[in-house]
Design an enzyme around this catalytic site. Sequence first.
Site, PDB file in Angstrom:
ATOM      1  NE  ARG A   1      21.116  -8.185  21.300  1.00 38.84           N
ATOM      2  CZ  ARG A   1      21.493  -8.171  20.032  1.00 38.84           C
ATOM      3  NH1 ARG A   1      22.507  -7.437  19.652  1.00 38.84           N
ATOM      4  NH2 ARG A   1      20.876  -8.908  19.136  1.00 38.84           N
TER       5      ARG A   1
ATOM      6  CB  SER B   1      26.524  -5.993  19.551  1.00 40.34           C
ATOM      7  OG  SER B   1      26.835  -6.414  18.252  1.00 40.34           O
TER       8      SER B   1
ATOM      9  CD  GLU C   1      38.064  -6.316  24.012  1.00 34.71           C
ATOM     10  OE1 GLU C   1      39.311  -6.521  23.996  1.00 34.71           O
ATOM     11  OE2 GLU C   1      37.350  -6.505  23.011  1.00 34.71           O
TER      12      GLU C   1
ATOM     13  CG  PHE D   1      35.230 -10.010  24.131  1.00 39.46           C
ATOM     14  CD1 PHE D   1      35.969 -11.185  24.032  1.00 39.46           C
ATOM     15  CD2 PHE D   1      34.314  -9.731  23.124  1.00 39.46           C
ATOM     16  CE1 PHE D   1      35.818 -12.041  22.956  1.00 39.46           C
ATOM     17  CE2 PHE D   1      34.160 -10.584  22.048  1.00 39.46           C
ATOM     18  CZ  PHE D   1      34.908 -11.743  21.951  1.00 39.46           C
TER      19      PHE D   1
ATOM     20  CG  HIS E   1      26.034 -10.916  22.345  1.00 44.51           C
ATOM     21  ND1 HIS E   1      25.424  -9.692  22.521  1.00 44.51           N
ATOM     22  CD2 HIS E   1      25.935 -11.192  21.027  1.00 44.51           C
ATOM     23  CE1 HIS E   1      24.995  -9.256  21.349  1.00 44.51           C
ATOM     24  NE2 HIS E   1      25.279 -10.148  20.427  1.00 44.51           N
TER      25      HIS E   1
ATOM     26  CG  ASP F   1      29.208 -15.186  16.609  1.00 42.48           C
ATOM     27  OD1 ASP F   1      29.112 -15.444  15.393  1.00 42.48           O
ATOM     28  OD2 ASP F   1      29.170 -14.035  17.063  1.00 42.48           O
TER      29      ASP F   1
ATOM     30  NE  ARG G   1      22.872 -12.645  18.220  1.00 36.71           N
ATOM     31  CZ  ARG G   1      22.651 -13.653  17.374  1.00 36.71           C
ATOM     32  NH1 ARG G   1      22.694 -14.900  17.787  1.00 36.71           N
ATOM     33  NH2 ARG G   1      22.388 -13.404  16.117  1.00 36.71           N
TER      34      ARG G   1
END
Lengths: 281, 317
Positions: free
Chosen positions: B13, B40, B61, B86, B112, B120, B170
């Site tokens: 990322r 992020s 989104e 998302f 991610h 998560d 990530r």
Amino acid sequence: MSSTQQLQDFVTQVRRDILRQVHAVNSGHPGGSLGCAEFFSVLFQEVLNASTDFDMDGKEEDLFFLSNGHISPVYYSVLARSGYFPVQELNTFRKLDSRLQGHPTTHEGLPGVRIASGSLGQGMSVAIGAALTKKLNGDQHLVYSLHGDGELQEGQNWEAIMYAGSHGVDNLIATVDYNKKQIDGATDDVLPLGSLRKKFEAFDWDVIDVKEGNNLEAIRNAFKEAKAKTGNKKPIVILMHTEMGNGVDFMMNTHAWHGKAPNDEQLESALAQNPETLGDY
Amino acid sequence: MKTYENTGSKDTRSGFGAGLTELGKTNPNVVALCADLTGSLKMDEFKANHPERFFQVGIAEANMIGLAAGMTIGGKIPFTGTFANFSTGRVYDQIRQSVAYSGKNVKICASHAGITLGEDGATHQILEDLGLMKMLPGMTVINTCDFNQTKAATKAIAAHNGPVYLRFGRPKVANFTPENQTFEIGKAVHLQEGTDVSIIATGHLVWEALEAAKRLHEKGITTDVINIHTIKPLDEAAIINSAKKTGCIVTAEEHNFLGGLGESVARTLAQHHPTPQEFVATQDTFGESGTPAELMEKYGLNAKSIVEKAEKVIARK
């Protein structure tokens, strides 16, 4: 267009086009199309500052987005009769290999269409995005859009309405076709919308009510008022109270003609109520 | 065999963020949209450099995808940023109608992705996104393997006219591809030459494939290793040629074995050169909480698993 009579003739011919398109293929959505004939006619004949020499980027011209894509018959008729493509092409509506798909699309390259619509609730975001790009480009032209009232049940609208209100997207004039009907019946029975005025105002929009959404003069005045309100840090919405099926007696005061084509006899009766003005395709 | 050096582990990322920062300076039409995950997605620098071209849309989104589609009208090149889950499943119909079917020049950039999102858990660990995206007509689908490649891909997709899904992740992973590489969309990268087995990998599994090739080499097995950064359009010639040379294939990806790279490879081979194939991928399951390394071990997404599958597929020749 110079006179109200000329514009009324245009509207009447558009009504004939709508009815003949859906009848020919026994499918399509006449109700909402008929209810928006005046809106489209005023917008494309008198309001939009746009070239019929179509360019997707639409720089330095006004843009229009149709979010409730199922009323494609009125969109196609008005685009054709405004010079975007040959009127004769209305013959191909919903047929194989046509640019006039059941719901509007850019995919077949139909001039005048800048986004696909049909799956409801997406056009508000797209119109706001185009308005943001106009601001980035220093382009003073406006973005217009049309949405169904039932369509406002889709949540994405309220994400978009929240964004535009909070960011002062003031080069956008959205219109809601407020006919209070949807496929399953009255919006009040399916999922009540409550006060659209209060909802939009709560999201920091300027709201204009047009009580007679099938009256040419009322629509003209609404657009004038809306244009005067642009540039004031608020997006603008016109709540246009229309009659679904307007102009055809047996299609009015019911939701039954949302997505149903007339049979031969019904077509004859409907066309008799809207005599030919500019020549059928 | 060739040696690849990890020049210092970094997250992919951050490669995206670095690429976007460069694009901000070189291409005035590039705009960025983010749904409340600016840090992020490593979009902070672009935001700081070009506040007028950065659009914070909030946790919305669907609206972000629609805004991006609209912004292309007038010549902007929108890059949307949020987590892969998302970016795809949540907004599939918005992407389908407003972006793909409408042919809009939107770059959907997804961080991610996969199980290495870690602690998560499964709500955020999408393992279905490659399948969702590759099924959309006209969509280019890219899954990069390290920092340098992600940075190069980010710049390359701005120059490509059409919708793109760019998938990255990530965790910090080995950075081993060239710093100033040319990223060619749709072109496989041949990393190792061998004749006993082919390993065709994408994303975080590419470094694991190189590690597996070393272990196989110690056992006297030579391995063809191919990095498929572009899932669609797929470099079919590279896959067919490798299959002809080795006669067996292992595909490796951080994705469900349904709908991912492995299925695209299997379809290609079934059509052109039927070849035994084994799949390193998740087996039609959701993920769970854990560290990335623990999860890769538990779900069989590492060099050890690739070696096992390679030996299995060689036995099937």
